[in-house]
Design a protein around this motif. Structure first.
Motif, short mmCIF file in Angstrom:
data_model
loop_
_atom_site.label_atom_id
_atom_site.label_comp_id
_atom_site.label_asym_id
_atom_site.label_seq_id
_atom_site.Cartn_x
_atom_site.Cartn_y
_atom_site.Cartn_z
N LEU A 156 20.43 59.15 52.94
CA LEU A 156 21.64 59.95 53.12
C LEU A 156 21.36 61.44 53.21
CD1 LEU A 156 23.96 58.12 50.57
CD2 LEU A 156 23.85 57.81 53.05
N SER A 157 20.09 61.82 53.10
CA SER A 157 19.74 63.23 53.05
C SER A 157 20.07 63.92 54.37
CB SER A 157 18.25 63.39 52.75
OG SER A 157 17.86 64.73 52.87
N GLY B 113 23.64 53.93 48.39
CA GLY B 113 23.51 54.77 49.56
C GLY B 113 23.33 54.00 50.85
N PHE B 114 22.85 52.74 50.75
CA PHE B 114 22.63 51.93 51.94
C PHE B 114 23.93 51.31 52.47
CE2 PHE B 114 18.46 52.26 50.16
CZ PHE B 114 17.57 52.10 51.20
N LEU B 115 24.90 51.17 51.60
CA LEU B 115 26.06 50.36 51.94
C LEU B 115 26.96 50.98 53.00
CD1 LEU B 115 26.98 49.13 48.34
CD2 LEU B 115 25.49 48.06 50.04
N ASP B 116 26.87 52.28 53.19
CA ASP B 116 27.71 52.94 54.19
C ASP B 116 27.00 53.12 55.53
OD1 ASP B 116 29.84 53.21 52.42
OD2 ASP B 116 29.01 55.08 51.59
N LEU B 117 25.77 52.61 55.63
CA LEU B 117 25.02 52.77 56.88
C LEU B 117 25.63 51.94 57.99
CD1 LEU B 117 21.31 52.64 55.61
CD2 LEU B 117 22.66 54.66 56.22
N PHE C 256 23.76 45.25 58.57
CA PHE C 256 22.76 45.00 59.62
C PHE C 256 21.35 44.94 59.06
CE2 PHE C 256 22.77 49.58 59.22
CZ PHE C 256 21.46 49.97 59.47
N PHE C 257 21.08 45.69 58.00
CA PHE C 257 19.72 45.75 57.47
C PHE C 257 19.36 44.51 56.67
CE2 PHE C 257 22.62 48.46 54.99
CZ PHE C 257 22.66 47.75 53.80
N CYS C 258 20.32 43.64 56.40
CA CYS C 258 20.01 42.39 55.70
C CYS C 258 19.45 41.33 56.65
CB CYS C 258 21.26 41.85 54.99
SG CYS C 258 21.75 42.85 53.57
N GLU C 259 19.48 41.62 57.94
CA GLU C 259 18.89 40.73 58.94
C GLU C 259 19.43 39.30 58.84
OE1 GLU C 259 14.53 42.08 59.78
OE2 GLU C 259 14.85 42.19 57.63
#
Length: 417
Positions: free
Chosen positions: A344-345, A370-374, A396-399
């Motif tokens: 998120l930086s 922080g990943f959940l809003d990507l 999407f990152f959980c593939e």
């Protein structure tokens, strides 16, 4: 006006004749060498539009450059009223076929550039090339050369660039001593034996030794001028020694047999920007004393090793890092909160992750907030094939939500809950 004397008229006509015929002439040895080069090449491999096809020795080579007689391929130190020497010889990639040793290279002693790349020259690299004392660039790339490298190439003291890649060279790399060499490429050959000793190449800045069968360990010392070292896809083993080359920016040792730890010194190197150590047998990562806060690294790839322990949190603190791959290792523990902060930086002093690949490990626990809003497309993140608690398909990152089974995770070790 008085009539001109016969003597003055003769002198005038002589000077006029000299002026009309003032031109450079190619040294006879150079002409003979060029003729022999054309005779040596198989006629069936000379296309009508190629440089060699245009060489017509009814004209003087250095006096007919870029004419229909010598359309390309040569450069001379042309000077009126003097004998000129061929300084550059560059053949177009036309697939010429000839044994390289059949050409009288010593008859071209003024050559500074010899470029025969992308043809079909065969046989060994002749030791006669060492008799070209002014040579600065030697390019024999993408031919069908075989046999060992002649150690006599060390006599080319002015050589700055040497391209030997994509041939069939064999045996070990000789201990060449070429003080001015800056660029050396011998990737995609069949060279064996230990990694070459670079101590005799004090000004080397670029080395590509990829796609050979080099073995043994890395040398303990590298030239201080070295900027890029690429030696992927070899048989190099042992631990990575401390690398004191202060100028180093790119290090690629992937697809080897390196073991032990990734040295902390690599994460504190003042200029190193790209570190690729994937597909080795590395077991751990050393943590630098300053937690990576002074690191210059932009890209790190440690995937497909045997890394164990917790996912190193300090990597997310490296200010310039934007691409990190730790896939297919044996890392465990929760994803450190530093990674969520890095994702998120947006600060001016810190680069965001553009690529974060952590799949194929044994990471467990909840996904950091922080990943959940990507959103897909914002950056590339892969967290599949881990032991994470609830990785829904909608992320999407959980593939696709695929994680290791509970049995797999518990069988890995007691640390996985």
């Amino acid at each position: 006006m008085a009539a001109s004397s016969p003597l003055s008229l003769f002198l005038t006509l002589s000077l006029l004749s000299l002026a009309m015929h003032a031109r450079s002439t190619t040294h006879w040895q150079d002409v003979q060498a060029l003729k022999q080069l054309k005779r040596t090449i198989a006629p069936s491999t000379i296309p009508p539009s190629s440089c060699i096809s245009s060489w017509d020795f009814s004209a003087d080579p250095c006096d007919a450059l870029f004419s229909d007689k010598f359309t390309c391929g040569l450069r001379c130190d042309t000077a009126p009223n003097s004998t000129s020497r061929v300084t550059d010889l560059t053949l177009d990639p036309a697939g010429y076929s000839a044994p390289l040793s059949s050409i009288p290279w010593p008859s071209l002693p003024f050559l500074q550039t010899l470029d025969l790349s992308a043809n079909n020259f065969t046989g060994p690299i002749p030791s006669s090339l060492s008799l070209l004392p002014r040579l600065r660039t030697l390019s024999l790339s993408r031919n069908s050369l075989s046999g060992p490298l002649p150690s006599s190439l060390s006599s080319l003291s002015l050589l700055q660039e040497m391209y030997l890649d994509n041939n069939f060279l064999t045996d070990s790399f000789p201990p060449l001593k070429i003080p001015n060499l800056k660029r050396l490429e011998f990737q995609s050959n069949q060279l064996t034996g230990p990694f070459p000793d670079l101590s005799r190449l004090p000004n080397l800045s670029f080395l590509d030794a990829s796609d050979n069968s080099l073995s043994g360990t890395l040398p303990p010392a590298l030239p201080p001028s070295l900027v890029e070292l690429v030696a992927r896809n070899n048989l190099i083993e042992g631990e990575i020694p401390p690398l004191a080359a202060a100028s180093l920016q790119v290090l690629d040792l992937s697809h080897n047999k390196l073991s032990g730890s990734v040295p902390a010194s690599l994460f504190g190197h003042p200029n190193l920007e790209q570190l690729t150590l994937s597909f080795n047998q590395l077991a751990s990562v050393q943590i630098p004393a300053d937690s990576g806060l002074t690191s210059s690294l932009i890209s790190v790839d440690l995937s497909n090793n045997r890394l164990r322990g917790f996912l190193p949190g300090f990597m997310a603190l490296m200010p310039r890092l934007s691409a990190l791959s730790m896939e297919n290792n044996e890392l465990t523990g929760p994803i450190p909160v530093e990674y969520a902060m890095k994702v998120l930086s947006s600060g001016l002093d810190s680069a965001q992750f553009q690529r974060l690949l952590l799949g194929g490990n044994y990471l467990f626990g909840a996904i950091p907030g922080g990943f959940l809003d990507l959103k897909a497309g914002f950056l590339t993140v892969r967290l599949g094939d881990n032991c994470l608690y609830r990785c829904p398909v909608r992320f999407f990152f959980c593939e696709g939500g695929v994680q290791k089974s509970i049995d797999q995770c518990k069988a890995f070790g007691p640390i996985v809950p």
